[in-house]
Design an enzyme around this catalytic site. Structure first.
Site, mmCIF file in Angstrom:
data_model
loop_
_atom_site.group_PDB
_atom_site.id
_atom_site.type_symbol
_atom_site.label_atom_id
_atom_site.label_comp_id
_atom_site.label_asym_id
_atom_site.label_seq_id
_atom_site.Cartn_x
_atom_site.Cartn_y
_atom_site.Cartn_z
ATOM 1 N N LYS A 18 0.838 -1.199 0.000
ATOM 2 C CA LYS A 18 0.000 0.000 0.000
ATOM 3 C C LYS A 18 0.876 1.255 0.000
ATOM 4 C CE LYS A 18 -3.382 2.537 2.765
ATOM 5 N NZ LYS A 18 -2.594 3.750 2.993
ATOM 6 N N LYS A 86 1.239 12.119 4.632
ATOM 7 C CA LYS A 86 1.601 11.132 5.652
ATOM 8 C C LYS A 86 2.135 9.857 5.015
ATOM 9 C CE LYS A 86 -1.659 8.555 7.161
ATOM 10 N NZ LYS A 86 -1.363 7.196 6.695
#
Length: 146
Positions: A18, A86
């Site tokens: 991911k 992030k």
């Protein structure tokens, strides 16, 4: 959440994949923002220029979706800018553990951080283009502590 389950390795492999996926998406979105800003400022026909790019090598579902949001200035959240920032930060840390330096992630993250500071954190990641539309200079970007 997906059409298929693919085992990539030990526990944690999915999270790593991911991060790799989001790293590639973040870099693409940042470079698209730069390219589209260049198109807009150079006087090219935006619609025709994007059609060429969509049909060419850069074309992808992400390119099509994000370029539409950028040209329409519709920053309804599909994937928030602060989450992309992030994920790029996490990707840099994870890659470094594998002795890989993600220079493009750092550059993209810098743009996302600056856009977040300008008030776009809770908007879609495509809103990163507004930082560039404000005519921020490359020197200003390089001076940022990212």
């Amino acid at each position: 959440m997906s059409k298929e389950i693919i085992h990539l390795g030990p526990i944690g492999s999915g999270a790593k994949m991911k991060l790799i996926n989001n790293f590639l998406c973040g870099v693409q979105v940042a470079s698209l923002a730069e390219g589209l800003t260049w198109i807009e400022r150079s006087g090219l026909n935006v619609e025709k220029a994007l059609a060429i790019l969509k049909a060419g090598a850069p074309g992808s579902p992400l390119f099509s979706a994000v370029s539409a949001r950028m040209t329409e200035r519709d920053y309804s959240v599909n994937f928030s800018l602060k989450l992309m920032e992030k994920d790029l930060r996490y990707a840099e840390v994870e890659a470094a553990q594998n002795h890989v330096s993600l220079k493009t992630a750092k550059a993209a993250r810098c743009l996302f951080e600056m856009a977040a500071a300008k008030g776009f954190a809770d908007k879609d990641m495509s809103s990163v283009i507004e930082l560039l539309r404000d005519k921020i200079t490359p020197i200003q970007i390089e001076k940022q502590i990212c």
